[in-house]
Design a protein around this motif. Structure first.
Motif, PDB file in Angstrom:
ATOM      1  N   ILE A  35       6.496  -8.274   7.432  1.00  0.00           N
ATOM      2  CA  ILE A  35       6.035  -7.237   6.564  1.00  0.00           C
ATOM      3  C   ILE A  35       5.497  -7.740   5.437  1.00  0.00           C
ATOM      4  CG2 ILE A  35       7.289  -5.486   5.385  1.00  0.00           C
ATOM      5  CD1 ILE A  35       9.128  -4.929   7.185  1.00  0.00           C
ATOM      6  N   MET A  73       1.961  -8.483   6.082  1.00  0.00           N
ATOM      7  CA  MET A  73       1.162  -7.276   6.135  1.00  0.00           C
ATOM      8  C   MET A  73       0.753  -6.756   4.723  1.00  0.00           C
ATOM      9  SD  MET A  73       1.024  -5.960   9.170  1.00  0.00           S
ATOM     10  CE  MET A  73       1.221  -7.672  10.220  1.00  0.00           C
ATOM     11  N   VAL A  74       2.049  -6.931   3.883  1.00  0.00           N
ATOM     12  CA  VAL A  74       1.777  -6.300   2.250  1.00  0.00           C
ATOM     13  C   VAL A  74       0.613  -7.446   1.733  1.00  0.00           C
ATOM     14  CG1 VAL A  74       2.719  -6.231   0.220  1.00  0.00           C
ATOM     15  CG2 VAL A  74       3.929  -5.593   2.322  1.00  0.00           C
ATOM     16  N   ARG A 116      -3.305  -4.268   5.932  1.00  0.00           N
ATOM     17  CA  ARG A 116      -2.882  -3.767   7.412  1.00  0.00           C
ATOM     18  C   ARG A 116      -3.754  -3.465   8.286  1.00  0.00           C
ATOM     19  NH1 ARG A 116       0.149  -0.858   3.187  1.00  0.00           N
ATOM     20  NH2 ARG A 116      -1.039   1.340   3.355  1.00  0.00           N
ATOM     21  N   PHE A 150       7.864  -0.589  15.498  1.00  0.00           N
ATOM     22  CA  PHE A 150       8.761  -0.775  14.274  1.00  0.00           C
ATOM     23  C   PHE A 150       7.915  -0.765  13.067  1.00  0.00           C
ATOM     24  CE2 PHE A 150      10.610  -3.006  10.813  1.00  0.00           C
ATOM     25  CZ  PHE A 150      11.758  -2.331  10.688  1.00  0.00           C
ATOM     26  N   PHE A 198       6.006   2.627  12.978  1.00  0.00           N
ATOM     27  CA  PHE A 198       6.609   3.559  12.651  1.00  0.00           C
ATOM     28  C   PHE A 198       6.824   3.604  11.139  1.00  0.00           C
ATOM     29  CE2 PHE A 198      10.766   5.538  11.403  1.00  0.00           C
ATOM     30  CZ  PHE A 198      11.067   6.532  12.309  1.00  0.00           C
ATOM     31  N   LEU A 199       6.789   2.497  10.543  1.00  0.00           N
ATOM     32  CA  LEU A 199       7.214   2.495   9.049  1.00  0.00           C
ATOM     33  C   LEU A 199       5.715   2.600   8.425  1.00  0.00           C
ATOM     34  CD1 LEU A 199       9.569  -0.408   8.724  1.00  0.00           C
ATOM     35  CD2 LEU A 199      10.192   2.123   8.196  1.00  0.00           C
ATOM     36  N   GLY A 200       4.830   2.504   9.023  1.00  0.00           N
ATOM     37  CA  GLY A 200       3.280   2.709   8.538  1.00  0.00           C
ATOM     38  C   GLY A 200       2.661   1.458   7.993  1.00  0.00           C
ATOM     39  N   LEU A 201       3.256   0.498   8.600  1.00  0.00           N
ATOM     40  CA  LEU A 201       3.033  -1.054   8.289  1.00  0.00           C
ATOM     41  C   LEU A 201       2.186  -1.708   9.193  1.00  0.00           C
ATOM     42  CD1 LEU A 201       6.215  -2.179   6.252  1.00  0.00           C
ATOM     43  CD2 LEU A 201       3.978  -1.746   5.078  1.00  0.00           C
TER      44      LEU A 201
END
Lengths: 260, 304
Positions: free
Chosen positions: A115, A118-119, A123, A200, A203-206
């Motif tokens: 994550i 990604m940040v 993305r 996963f 799903f979180l938009g990441l």
């Protein structure tokens, strides 16, 4: 394992062929059928909140999920085999140090590392699979290292060493081909894990971003609309679970066959 | 026991430091800036804001100051929630998350160990087979699937429980179940295999031969060694619960740490993301440490 293979083949074939047959694309909007219920003519599973055909979206989403999973698993394969083979072959202090790194990385909350990646780097699909591959290679490295360590003692390796073959040549010509069976079995077990991680993140938009879609995004969208269109949640959930269970079955079957 | 504790701390602390360093460096090489907006910012204002947040200093100075601040529990200001420090956000979210995670861990342990024992008592019986099917299903179902599906069935269709939000104990029921299921499945599997192996061991046979009550044989003699693999699963379970909580809190709208983490990640709120990652890493290492201490308690050979 046969049932699992048939399930996997059916899902993969549908995901590949349906978008070719259906008149809609995954991002096409049917203005005449926004939020159409299931079994509407032309939209067997209905449409989502902006009028996109659900069936084609599930098929394309499955495609993307599978593609990302394969690509990430290949990244994990390359990194894991290289790391494990070098550690196992050289042995001694180098091995110790390299496996310490693996141990330390195991202790990291890897989902959060992905994550953070990604940040930091934005993305994109490319990063999704590079990032996942970069954290999923650890077990592969352990498996391959153990294989290399036992292969190193085998007579045919000792013989080629005695015949004057150089280290790298022995490693690539004799040892790596013999680790292939274990590596492929483990590769099949990595794929469902990557499917889970990708879904996963999406799903979180990441993870995968609109207008592209993936099973994780579809589960998320389905959860938003579940009170009006339960099928929009049920179908992607079902495909995802069937996919993961089938892949796990195949992987475990392969591993048992290798061990036997 | 102190020796093993010291040895574990000697690896845990550098790992935690590596997490801090890694996330710090990643955030600094990240393209884009939290001060980017639709319109370009006046350079003077940008410089002033960078000075206010200490971003004009050289990297090692920033790192040193960050480490010193963390040591006092100060994770810096949130870049998005303007009136909050990261520590304040963590202080708000942590109790919710701990409650959720603690209850889920408890439920998973009860369901998992109970199911595992029930299965191991009669290997191949119908209980064993149904526990095995249920546990492999529970492991394969990701929390972002079970969460919405549980909400759909029990909250929307049956209307037994609230759909989302935090209010009273009933609002925690579905999130706790959804979070606990995969862990319970894994625990049941481990307990089942461990107990089946332990029941076949000599000391258990001896205890039985001495006429000790069957329940006592299981609880006192067979279960402790059987639980060792379960305990070593505690670290991964903590990681699983934390990642699961990120999804579950988002699905059920609970104001926990996980939700702040996702919001922070989507908004590029660097200090918030770093703070939560460091906290998560610390929690996971702590759970691994607890697992190591429990080993000694369960297996006298490790005490040495």
């Amino acid at each position: 394992m046969r049932a699992a293979a048939v399930t996997l083949a059916a899902i993969a074939l549908l995901a590949l062929l349906l978008p070719l047959v259906l008149p809609w694309g995954h991002a096409d909007i049917d203005w005449n059928a926004v939020r159409a219920p299931a079994f509407t003519p032309g939209h067997p599973l209905g449409t989502d909140s902006v009028g996109r055909d659900l069936l084609v979206r599930v098929a394309v989403g499955t495609r993307i999920t599978l593609a990302v999973a394969l690509a990430a698993a290949l990244v994990a394969l390359v990194v894991g085999v290289a790391w494990g083979a070098v550690a196992g072959w050289i042995g001694g202090r180098v091995d110790e140090a390299m496996m310490r790194v693996v141990d330390a990385l195991y202790a990291l909350p890897f989902m959060f590392v992905v994550i953070v990646l990604m940040v930091v780097f934005g993305r994109s699909v490319l990063l999704v699979f590079l990032g996942i591959g970069a954290v999923e290679w650890l077990t592969m490295a352990r498996v391959v290292r153990a294989q290399v360590m036992t292969l190193k003692q085998r007579p045919f390796v000792l013989a080629s060493e005695a015949a004057g073959a150089r280290g790298p040549a022995i490693l690539t010509r004799h040892i790596l081909p013999n680790t292939a069976a274990a590596a492929i079995a483990y590769l099949m077990l990595t794929v469902p894990q990557v499917v889970m991680v990708e879904s996963f993140l999406s799903f979180l938009g990441l993870g995968v971003q609109e207008p592209l879609t993936s099973l994780g995004i579809l589960v998320h969208d389905g959860a938003d609309d579940m009170d009006i269109a339960p099928l929009a949640l049920a179908v992607p959930c079902f495909v995802l679970v069937a996919l993961v269970v089938a892949l796990n079955r195949i992987g475990e079957g392969l591993r048992e066959r290798m061990a036997a | 026991m102190p020796a093993i504790l010291i040895r574990r701390l000697a690896t845990a602390i550098p790992t935690l430091f590596a997490v801090v360093l890694l996330s710090f460096l990643l955030m600094r090489v990240a393209p884009g800036s939290p001060f980017d907006s639709e319109r370009p910012l006046d350079p003077a204002i940008r410089a002033a804001m960078e000075r206010a947040y200490g971003l004009d200093q050289p990297l090692p100075v920033q790192l040193g100051r960050y480490l010193a601040n963390i040591a006092t529990g100060d994770f810096g200001p949130s870049l998005v929630y303007k009136d909050f420090t990261v520590s304040k956000l963590i202080a708000q979210g942590l109790p919710v998350s701990l409650q959720l995670g603690g209850l889920a861990l408890l439920l998973a342990a009860l369901l998992g160990v109970g199911g595992g024992i029930a299965g191991a008592l009669r290997p191949g019986g119908w209980i064993d087979r149904s526990v095995s099917v249920a546990s492999s299903l529970a492991v394969a179902l990701p929390s972002f699937v079970t969460g919405p599906v549980l909400a759909l069935v029990f909250a929307l269709w049956l209307a037994w429980l609230p759909v989302s939000g935090l209010g009273g104990p009933s609002s925690l029921v579905l999130p706790v179940i959804a979070l606990a299921l995969p862990v319970a499945g894994a625990v049941a599997r481990l307990t089942r295999t461990g107990l089946a192996a332990a029941l076949a061991q000599d000391h258990v046979r001896t205890a039985r031969a001495r006429g000790i009550a069957p329940v006592r044989v299981i609880v006192r003699h067979a279960l402790p060694p059987a639980l060792i693999p379960v305990v070593s699963y505690l670290g991964p379970a903590a990681a699983g619960l934390l990642t699961g909580a990120v999804v579950i809190e988002t699905v059920f709208g609970l104001p926990g740490l996980g939700r702040y983490f996702v919001q922070g990640a989507l908004n590029r709120d660097y200090p918030l993301v770093m703070g939560v990652v460091i906290l998560y890493a610390g929690l996971i290492l702590l759970f691994n440490l607890i697992a190591d201490l429990l080993y000694g308690w369960l297996d006298p050979r490790v005490r040495g």
